[in-house]
Design a protein around this motif. Structure first.
Motif, PDB file in Angstrom:
ATOM      1  N   GLU A   1       0.816  -1.206   0.000  1.00 27.52           N
ATOM      2  CA  GLU A   1       0.000   0.000   0.000  1.00 27.52           C
ATOM      3  C   GLU A   1       0.855   1.263   0.000  1.00 27.52           C
ATOM      4  O   GLU A   1       0.496   2.273  -0.621  1.00 27.52           O
ATOM      5  CB  GLU A   1      -0.951  -0.018   1.189  1.00 27.52           C
ATOM      6  N   LEU A   2       2.014   1.224   0.672  1.00 27.83           N
ATOM      7  CA  LEU A   2       2.906   2.380   0.678  1.00 27.83           C
ATOM      8  C   LEU A   2       3.431   2.670  -0.719  1.00 27.83           C
ATOM      9  O   LEU A   2       3.511   3.831  -1.142  1.00 27.83           O
ATOM     10  CB  LEU A   2       4.073   2.145   1.641  1.00 27.83           C
ATOM     11  N   PHE A   3       3.807   1.619  -1.436  1.00 29.27           N
ATOM     12  CA  PHE A   3       4.297   1.827  -2.800  1.00 29.27           C
ATOM     13  C   PHE A   3       3.156   2.235  -3.730  1.00 29.27           C
ATOM     14  O   PHE A   3       3.319   3.126  -4.569  1.00 29.27           O
ATOM     15  CB  PHE A   3       4.993   0.571  -3.314  1.00 29.27           C
ATOM     16  N   GLU A   4       2.009   1.584  -3.588  1.00 24.91           N
ATOM     17  CA  GLU A   4       0.884   1.915  -4.463  1.00 24.91           C
ATOM     18  C   GLU A   4       0.364   3.326  -4.200  1.00 24.91           C
ATOM     19  O   GLU A   4      -0.191   3.968  -5.104  1.00 24.91           O
ATOM     20  CB  GLU A   4      -0.234   0.893  -4.292  1.00 24.91           C
ATOM     21  N   ASP A   5       0.557   3.827  -2.984  1.00 23.62           N
ATOM     22  CA  ASP A   5       0.186   5.203  -2.661  1.00 23.62           C
ATOM     23  C   ASP A   5       1.268   6.200  -3.070  1.00 23.62           C
ATOM     24  O   ASP A   5       1.141   7.405  -2.821  1.00 23.62           O
ATOM     25  CB  ASP A   5      -0.086   5.344  -1.159  1.00 23.62           C
ATOM     26  N   ASN A   6       2.354   5.692  -3.673  1.00 24.78           N
ATOM     27  CA  ASN A   6       3.429   6.547  -4.206  1.00 24.78           C
ATOM     28  C   ASN A   6       4.159   7.345  -3.131  1.00 24.78           C
ATOM     29  O   ASN A   6       4.541   8.505  -3.350  1.00 24.78           O
ATOM     30  CB  ASN A   6       2.876   7.503  -5.270  1.00 24.78           C
ATOM     31  N   LEU A   7       4.354   6.730  -1.960  1.00 27.17           N
ATOM     32  CA  LEU A   7       5.036   7.435  -0.873  1.00 27.17           C
ATOM     33  C   LEU A   7       6.530   7.579  -1.157  1.00 27.17           C
ATOM     34  O   LEU A   7       7.134   8.616  -0.873  1.00 27.17           O
ATOM     35  CB  LEU A   7       4.827   6.682   0.444  1.00 27.17           C
TER      36      LEU A   7
END
Length: 328
Positions: free
Chosen positions: A116-122
């Motif tokens: 989710e962190l990567f998919e949220d582009n953090l």
């Protein structure tokens, strides 16, 4: 935007228009980079060989410490420590002790848990290095950090994946890293989520454990909350690191002066014409380096419930597998 493989079977993310994101684990052959290694890091064949020998002996002499001793992995610590074997060893030991002290942050963590962190582009890499050859990493800790989806453990795991994977790049070991911290829409709930104990842990890991030369930190798109944020983190940051922080806000010409416009995208008034890498593609790319993450997790001091020979065999097997798949 997709993952492709070059002629050496090394993966990269094709962003279009000849822009790509890739890790470069090959030996340094650029004349400018080699000169910088000599001048700033004392790197010569003789000094390097002596440092490698000394570091292997220090690791061997530390009871219950298991760490890969191939040149490739030792160089990861020696270059940022200017080939002083004792300093590199102290950083390896500090990281190993850190894993024990903050064990809960290492348990049941893999790349999938950070989805989710990567998919949220953090977290993102920029496709080009800055004008000094530094790897550029961007953290969007404002609008992209969703507290309802991402806890401290996942936040730190994604940071370790991003930092430790690039730490193995020889050119990054020499040139260092420039970090862009984008605070667009950062609100008080996000600031207060950064508890003093968590911030202290993050800063300690970055300053004492990870073998990276952090050269610049640029805070962009910040609001008045920057004062609260800075008051929170400043007590834990060394003077050396404090002197490398730049509060940019929307004065992107500061980024251009320090980094050059060619390595910046349109969000920061730069010249890169392609869109940033998509989070899902970034995660799929990072999964190709899962073994590096596993190796760094398993290396370190033997704990009470571990068998030293089992741990050593696992470390050696992972190191061998990594070296067989990357182009060095």
């Amino acid at each position: 935007m997709s993952i492709k493989f070059d002629n050496d079977k090394q993966p990269y993310i094709d962003l279009g228009q000849s822009y790509k994101i890739c890790f470069d684990y090959k030996k340094i052959d650029d004349a400018k980079c080699l000169a910088k290694a000599r001048e700033e890091l004392r790197e010569t064949p003789e000094i390097r060989e002596q440092a490698l020998t000394e570091l292997r002996e220090l690791i061997k002499g530390e009871k219950n410490l298991v760490f890969p001793t191939d040149d490739f992995f030792l160089d990861t610590y020696l270059r940022p420590c200017k080939f002083y074997a004792k300093s590199a060893f102290e950083k390896i030991v500090a990281d190993s002790k850190f894993k024990i002290k903050y064990k809960k942050f290492y348990e049941n963590i893999d790349l999938e848990t950070t989805r989710e962190l990567f998919e949220d582009n953090l977290y993102k890499y920029m496709p080009l290095n800055d004008k000094e050859g530094r790897r550029i990493v961007m953290i969007k800790c404002g609008e992209k950090w969703k507290l309802t989806r991402n806890n401290h453990k996942e936040f730190f795991a994604a940071m370790r994946i991003i930092f430790q994977t690039m730490a193995m790049e020889p050119s990054t070991q020499v040139n260092g890293v420039s970090m862009i911290i984008d605070m667009k829409t950062l609100d008080m709930s996000q600031v207060t989520a950064l508890t003093p104990s968590f911030v202290s842990m993050l800063v300690k890991w970055n300053q004492d454990c990870i073998p990276i030369r952090f050269k610049r930190f640029f805070v962009v798109n910040n609001s008045k909350l920057i004062n609260v944020f800075w008051a929170l983190i400043a007590p834990f940051i060394s003077k050396k690191y404090k002197d490398r922080f730049y509060i940019v806000n929307e004065k992107y010409e500061i980024l251009a002066d320090h980094m050059g416009k060619d390595c910046l995208d349109k969000d920061y008034e730069g010249n890169i014409p392609v869109d940033k890498v998509e989070g899902k593609v970034m995660l799929d790319y990072m999964k190709l380096f899962q073994k590096q993450f596993e190796l760094l997790n398993v290396s370190g001091f033997v704990e009470e419930n571990e068998d030293i020979e089992d741990k050593r065999n696992k470390v050696n097997a992972l190191a061998k597998e990594i070296l067989s798949t990357i182009k060095v």
